[in-house]
Design a protein around this motif. Structure first.
Motif, PDB file in Angstrom:
ATOM      1  N   VAL A  69      -3.374  -6.909  -6.286  1.00  0.00           N
ATOM      2  CA  VAL A  69      -3.699  -7.107  -4.874  1.00  0.00           C
ATOM      3  C   VAL A  69      -5.201  -7.013  -4.733  1.00  0.00           C
ATOM      4  CG1 VAL A  69      -3.432  -6.248  -2.530  1.00  0.00           C
ATOM      5  CG2 VAL A  69      -1.496  -6.172  -4.106  1.00  0.00           C
ATOM      6  N   MET A  70      -5.812  -7.998  -4.057  1.00  0.00           N
ATOM      7  CA  MET A  70      -7.250  -7.981  -3.841  1.00  0.00           C
ATOM      8  C   MET A  70      -7.577  -6.919  -2.793  1.00  0.00           C
ATOM      9  SD  MET A  70     -10.123  -9.150  -4.740  1.00  0.00           S
ATOM     10  CE  MET A  70      -9.444 -10.406  -5.805  1.00  0.00           C
ATOM     11  N   PRO A  71      -8.281  -5.827  -3.188  1.00  0.00           N
ATOM     12  CA  PRO A  71      -8.576  -4.772  -2.220  1.00  0.00           C
ATOM     13  C   PRO A  71      -9.663  -5.194  -1.253  1.00  0.00           C
ATOM     14  CG  PRO A  71      -9.644  -4.306  -4.301  1.00  0.00           C
ATOM     15  CD  PRO A  71      -8.829  -5.556  -4.507  1.00  0.00           C
ATOM     16  N   ASP A  72      -9.885  -4.350  -0.244  1.00  0.00           N
ATOM     17  CA  ASP A  72     -10.973  -4.617   0.694  1.00  0.00           C
ATOM     18  C   ASP A  72     -12.279  -4.753  -0.076  1.00  0.00           C
ATOM     19  OD1 ASP A  72      -9.278  -4.527   2.788  1.00  0.00           O
ATOM     20  OD2 ASP A  72      -9.771  -2.500   3.422  1.00  0.00           O
ATOM     21  N   GLY A  73     -13.081  -5.732   0.277  1.00  0.00           N
ATOM     22  CA  GLY A  73     -14.334  -5.997  -0.425  1.00  0.00           C
ATOM     23  C   GLY A  73     -14.560  -7.477  -0.544  1.00  0.00           C
ATOM     24  N   ALA A  74     -15.300  -7.888  -1.551  1.00  0.00           N
ATOM     25  CA  ALA A  74     -15.623  -9.302  -1.725  1.00  0.00           C
ATOM     26  C   ALA A  74     -14.401 -10.074  -2.195  1.00  0.00           C
ATOM     27  CB  ALA A  74     -16.759  -9.451  -2.733  1.00  0.00           C
ATOM     28  N   PRO A  75     -14.240 -11.317  -1.753  1.00  0.00           N
ATOM     29  CA  PRO A  75     -13.121 -12.134  -2.224  1.00  0.00           C
ATOM     30  C   PRO A  75     -13.285 -12.491  -3.689  1.00  0.00           C
ATOM     31  CG  PRO A  75     -14.615 -13.462  -0.919  1.00  0.00           C
ATOM     32  CD  PRO A  75     -15.101 -12.047  -0.806  1.00  0.00           C
ATOM     33  N   TRP A  76     -12.172 -12.818  -4.334  1.00  0.00           N
ATOM     34  CA  TRP A  76     -12.181 -13.201  -5.746  1.00  0.00           C
ATOM     35  C   TRP A  76     -12.138 -14.719  -5.845  1.00  0.00           C
ATOM     36  CZ3 TRP A  76      -8.374 -15.630  -8.825  1.00  0.00           C
ATOM     37  CH2 TRP A  76      -8.618 -15.602 -10.204  1.00  0.00           C
ATOM     38  N   THR A  77     -13.028 -15.282  -6.643  1.00  0.00           N
ATOM     39  CA  THR A  77     -13.106 -16.724  -6.806  1.00  0.00           C
ATOM     40  C   THR A  77     -12.370 -17.138  -8.064  1.00  0.00           C
ATOM     41  OG1 THR A  77     -15.250 -16.768  -5.712  1.00  0.00           O
ATOM     42  CG2 THR A  77     -14.634 -18.704  -6.996  1.00  0.00           C
ATOM     43  N   SER A 136     -10.296 -23.208  -0.413  1.00  0.00           N
ATOM     44  CA  SER A 136     -11.540 -22.459  -0.600  1.00  0.00           C
ATOM     45  C   SER A 136     -11.733 -21.998  -2.041  1.00  0.00           C
ATOM     46  CB  SER A 136     -11.550 -21.232   0.330  1.00  0.00           C
ATOM     47  OG  SER A 136     -10.551 -20.304  -0.047  1.00  0.00           O
ATOM     48  N   GLY A 137     -10.631 -21.923  -2.802  1.00  0.00           N
ATOM     49  CA  GLY A 137     -10.725 -21.416  -4.160  1.00  0.00           C
ATOM     50  C   GLY A 137     -10.977 -19.926  -4.215  1.00  0.00           C
ATOM     51  N   GLN A 138     -10.718 -19.220  -3.132  1.00  0.00           N
ATOM     52  CA  GLN A 138     -10.969 -17.786  -3.071  1.00  0.00           C
ATOM     53  C   GLN A 138      -9.750 -17.053  -2.515  1.00  0.00           C
ATOM     54  OE1 GLN A 138     -14.574 -17.365  -0.709  1.00  0.00           O
ATOM     55  NE2 GLN A 138     -15.794 -17.216  -2.570  1.00  0.00           N
ATOM     56  N   VAL A 139      -9.476 -15.899  -3.109  1.00  0.00           N
ATOM     57  CA  VAL A 139      -8.447 -15.019  -2.576  1.00  0.00           C
ATOM     58  C   VAL A 139      -9.126 -14.001  -1.670  1.00  0.00           C
ATOM     59  CG1 VAL A 139      -6.666 -13.324  -3.118  1.00  0.00           C
ATOM     60  CG2 VAL A 139      -7.019 -15.298  -4.625  1.00  0.00           C
ATOM     61  N   PRO A 140      -8.856 -14.024  -0.374  1.00  0.00           N
ATOM     62  CA  PRO A 140      -9.525 -13.069   0.523  1.00  0.00           C
ATOM     63  C   PRO A 140      -9.019 -11.662   0.278  1.00  0.00           C
ATOM     64  CG  PRO A 140      -7.868 -14.308   1.717  1.00  0.00           C
ATOM     65  CD  PRO A 140      -7.947 -14.927   0.349  1.00  0.00           C
ATOM     66  N   PRO A 141      -9.821 -10.656   0.581  1.00  0.00           N
ATOM     67  CA  PRO A 141      -9.368  -9.267   0.424  1.00  0.00           C
ATOM     68  C   PRO A 141      -8.131  -8.999   1.271  1.00  0.00           C
ATOM     69  CG  PRO A 141     -11.740  -9.364   0.816  1.00  0.00           C
ATOM     70  CD  PRO A 141     -11.210 -10.736   1.067  1.00  0.00           C
ATOM     71  N   GLN A 142      -7.232  -8.170   0.721  1.00  0.00           N
ATOM     72  CA  GLN A 142      -6.022  -7.805   1.439  1.00  0.00           C
ATOM     73  C   GLN A 142      -6.333  -6.677   2.413  1.00  0.00           C
ATOM     74  OE1 GLN A 142      -2.870  -9.231   1.477  1.00  0.00           O
ATOM     75  NE2 GLN A 142      -2.647  -7.818   3.201  1.00  0.00           N
ATOM     76  N   LEU A 143      -6.178  -6.964   3.680  1.00  0.00           N
ATOM     77  CA  LEU A 143      -6.470  -5.979   4.716  1.00  0.00           C
ATOM     78  C   LEU A 143      -5.520  -4.785   4.605  1.00  0.00           C
ATOM     79  CD1 LEU A 143      -8.312  -5.608   7.248  1.00  0.00           C
ATOM     80  CD2 LEU A 143      -6.466  -6.665   8.583  1.00  0.00           C
ATOM     81  N   HIS A 144      -6.058  -3.585   4.844  1.00  0.00           N
ATOM     82  CA  HIS A 144      -5.298  -2.329   4.868  1.00  0.00           C
ATOM     83  C   HIS A 144      -4.699  -1.962   3.510  1.00  0.00           C
ATOM     84  CE1 HIS A 144      -5.922  -2.509   9.075  1.00  0.00           C
ATOM     85  NE2 HIS A 144      -4.981  -3.382   9.353  1.00  0.00           N
ATOM     86  N   ASP A 156       0.832  -1.195   0.000  1.00  0.00           N
ATOM     87  CA  ASP A 156       0.000   0.000   0.000  1.00  0.00           C
ATOM     88  C   ASP A 156       0.873   1.253   0.000  1.00  0.00           C
ATOM     89  OD1 ASP A 156      -2.985   0.879   0.492  1.00  0.00           O
ATOM     90  OD2 ASP A 156      -1.757   2.159   1.774  1.00  0.00           O
ATOM     91  N   ALA A 157       0.323   2.335  -0.533  1.00  0.00           N
ATOM     92  CA  ALA A 157       1.069   3.585  -0.601  1.00  0.00           C
ATOM     93  C   ALA A 157       1.396   4.124   0.784  1.00  0.00           C
ATOM     94  CB  ALA A 157       0.261   4.617  -1.388  1.00  0.00           C
ATOM     95  N   GLN A 158       0.594   3.774   1.798  1.00  0.00           N
ATOM     96  CA  GLN A 158       0.807   4.253   3.156  1.00  0.00           C
ATOM     97  C   GLN A 158       1.627   3.286   4.007  1.00  0.00           C
ATOM     98  OE1 GLN A 158      -0.157   7.362   3.922  1.00  0.00           O
ATOM     99  NE2 GLN A 158      -0.845   7.446   1.787  1.00  0.00           N
ATOM    100  N   ALA A 159       2.227   2.288   3.389  1.00  0.00           N
ATOM    101  CA  ALA A 159       3.035   1.322   4.146  1.00  0.00           C
ATOM    102  C   ALA A 159       4.166   2.049   4.867  1.00  0.00           C
ATOM    103  CB  ALA A 159       3.590   0.254   3.212  1.00  0.00           C
ATOM    104  N   ASP A 160       4.235   1.863   6.177  1.00  0.00           N
ATOM    105  CA  ASP A 160       5.239   2.580   6.968  1.00  0.00           C
ATOM    106  C   ASP A 160       5.984   1.675   7.937  1.00  0.00           C
ATOM    107  OD1 ASP A 160       3.149   2.063   8.673  1.00  0.00           O
ATOM    108  OD2 ASP A 160       2.833   4.135   9.306  1.00  0.00           O
ATOM    109  N   GLY A 161       5.921   0.367   7.707  1.00  0.00           N
ATOM    110  CA  GLY A 161       6.666  -0.544   8.565  1.00  0.00           C
ATOM    111  C   GLY A 161       5.827  -1.709   9.031  1.00  0.00           C
ATOM    112  N   THR A 169      -4.633   2.095  -1.485  1.00  0.00           N
ATOM    113  CA  THR A 169      -3.983   2.765  -2.610  1.00  0.00           C
ATOM    114  C   THR A 169      -2.707   2.006  -2.966  1.00  0.00           C
ATOM    115  OG1 THR A 169      -4.796   4.900  -1.805  1.00  0.00           O
ATOM    116  CG2 THR A 169      -3.040   4.930  -3.459  1.00  0.00           C
ATOM    117  N   PRO A 170      -2.597   1.504  -4.202  1.00  0.00           N
ATOM    118  CA  PRO A 170      -1.393   0.745  -4.572  1.00  0.00           C
ATOM    119  C   PRO A 170      -0.115   1.568  -4.380  1.00  0.00           C
ATOM    120  CG  PRO A 170      -3.108   0.465  -6.218  1.00  0.00           C
ATOM    121  CD  PRO A 170      -3.586   1.532  -5.285  1.00  0.00           C
TER     122      PRO A 170
END
Length: 526
Positions: free
Chosen positions: A402-410, A377-385, A238-243, A388-389
């Motif tokens: 990166v799977m954003p917050d929201g519904a998982p991708w099947t 599960s065959g699903q990629v869960p949303p990436q927490l936090h 994420d663009a705000q990654a700080d550690g 913004t890429p």
């Protein structure tokens, strides 16, 4: 890229059992999957029984203090059911809580795998654990010092005893080792376990890692490096990654050669088809990641698995959420996968550290467990936090997503491959490639959650058994059938230890019986 040679089915490794505890209320693999699927953030403030808030009230230049008072912590790390394992209280008091957690969770993983109580006599079982933290030793040095050293001092704190004690208690005759490659320790342990199985020196392997935070020293060190997040959130890619934010946890997987697991009728959760380990070599600094080394590692792991880059749909990345580490890792992934994939075929990446924090020596196995969850599960869960890429990553010219917050991708298809990667400040890194296996019917007793007991092999520590009880142990000639619900030859009668009945596992006993608990602070009473 070398893709000609890979493992055949006989060399693939099956994951047949999982035991784990992480922050966020994770006590087994089922709860692990729920936490990841729900996007739970397990990070909170440092509990007051770990260290004083004064240690986290400074800044990068403050001597003896840091600036990150956050982490993902386990509850009750001082509680341990010593009597379950036949360990005397005076011995248990000296055992590092990391060793205690490994004993309990390794037992739970073996139960999850459905290993019978004669596994020690029927198999060469290896134990491969990863450890990094030396907090318990630091507490002893700061508290009791040399005057408090007794005859259990070394066996309770030395890393080698984490694996050796479990082999001793359960009479396991395979290799037993504890490895320390910093943050990649647990995934390197899995790699070594796979190699031991492939070579034939082990028939079953317990592999994983553990991390417990009971002293502020390493936090202060990471503060001086500027590696910890001042906001208390790990934000990979994420663009705000700080550690990063540190966390506690323990994870253990039970491994078997795939051919043996299928022949024995084991439930196969996922298959490890290849793995590799390497080191940066000489880079800018001893802790600076090297893109060239990561590219080489990915190519070696794909080669070992006999996989092509376009076979892979998901990568569980190291993803520490640091401004330097994430772009380097993304560039390495893109360099390997983007040129060899058809247009429009994305490669999803994620990192469990956003949920559980960076669990140091238990981080690699946590990533492996998330990869198993994605495969099953065959699903990629949303990436927490992730909102913004990160602009330091070339997303437009890369296949990475990166799977954003929201519904998982099947996954739209049925053929899945996944990867778990781990790196360290050492910096030794490893990568494992896995996939789904064909589903086999399971007996009703397993669907109901019944587990056979797994008794210690040494007679002096064997617990009293209930006469005449029958566990669903698999008959070697019965094609994986069990006596409780499957037709066919009757499985042999096995006697279940009273302590491993469904209501009396180590985890349940340690919470219910305060007289069996042992505080983690050195010198405290039982």
């Amino acid at each position: 890229m070398r893709l000609s040679r890979g493992r055949n089915e006989q060399e693939s490794i099956a994951i047949i059992g999982i035991g784990c505890r992480y922050g966020g209320g994770i006590v087994d693999f089922d709860s692990f999957q729920r936490v990841i699927a729900a996007g739970v953030d397990a990070v909170g403030t440092v509990p007051p029984d770990r260290w004083s808030a004064a240690f986290d009230s400074g800044d990068r230049t403050t001597a003896g203090a840091g600036y990150c008072g956050f982490g993902a912590f386990l509850p009750d790390v001082g509680r341990f059911d010593a009597s379950f394992f036949g360990i005397r209280p005076e011995v248990a008091r000296e055992i590092d809580p990391q060793h205690r957690l490994l004993m309990e969770v390794a037992w739970e993983a073996a139960e999850h795998a459905g290993l019978g109580d004669d596994v020690a006599s029927r198999h060469r079982t290896g134990v491969f654990f990863g450890m990094l933290a030396m907090d318990y030793l630091l507490l002893h040095a700061q508290g009791g010092g040399t005057n408090a050293i007794d005859r259990h001092f070394a066996s309770g704190r030395e890393f080698s005893f984490a694996a050796g004690r479990l082999s001793y208690l359960l009479n396991l005759s395979g290799p037993a080792m504890t490895v320390n490659t910093a943050c990649s320790s647990s995934l390197v342990a899995v790699h070594l376990a796979c190699r031991s199985l492939i070579s034939g020196e082990s028939d079953v392997a317990l592999a994983g890692g553990v991390n417990v935070l009971v002293a502020p020293d390493l936090n202060i060190y990471l503060t001086k490096l500027g590696a910890l997040s001042p906001t208390g959130h790990c934000k990979p890619f994420d663009a705000q990654a700080d550690g990063l934010v540190r966390g506690e946890g323990v994870g253990v997987v039970v491994l078997k050669r795939l051919a043996d697991a299928e022949a024995d009728g084991d439930r196969v959760l996922a298959v490890i088809r290849g793995s590799a380990v390497n080191h940066n070599g000489r880079s800018m600094t001893p802790t600076m990641p090297s893109m060239e080394a990561q590219v080489s590692l990915l190519a070696d792991a794909l080669h070992d698995a006999g996989a092509h880059p376009d076979d892979v749909r998901y990568v569980e990345a190291h993803g520490p959420g640091t401004p330097v580490g994430d772009p380097v890792e993304a560039a390495a992934l893109s360099s390997v996968f983007t040129p060899h994939r058809p247009a429009g075929l994305p490669l999803y990446v994620g990192s469990v550290k956003a949920n559980l924090g960076h669990t140091d020596a238990a981080a690699g196995v946590a990533g492996l467990l998330k990869a198993v969850h994605v495969l099953r599960s065959g699903q990629v869960p949303p990436q927490l936090h992730h909102r913004t890429p990160n602009p330091a990553i070339d997303w437009a010219g890369s296949c990475l997503r990166v799977m954003p917050d929201g519904a998982p991708w099947t996954c739209p298809g049925t053929a899945w491959s996944g990867s778990a990667r781990s790196a360290s400040a050492a910096p030794t890194r490893t990568s494992c490639w896995g996939g789904r296996t064909r589903r086999r019917p399971r007996c009703r007793c397993r669907r109901a959650g019944t587990r056979p007991g797994w008794a210690p092999g040494r007679a002096r520590y064997a617990r009293r058994r209930t006469p005449g009880t029958r566990s669903p142990s698999r008959d070697r000639t019965g094609g994986g059938r069990c006596s409780c619900c499957c037709p066919g030859p009757t499985a042999r009668a096995s006697r279940r230890p009273r302590a491993t009945s469904p209501a009396c596992s180590p985890r349940r006993r340690r919470r219910a019986c305060s007289t069996s608990s042992t505080p983690w602070r050195t010198g405290a009473g039982t």
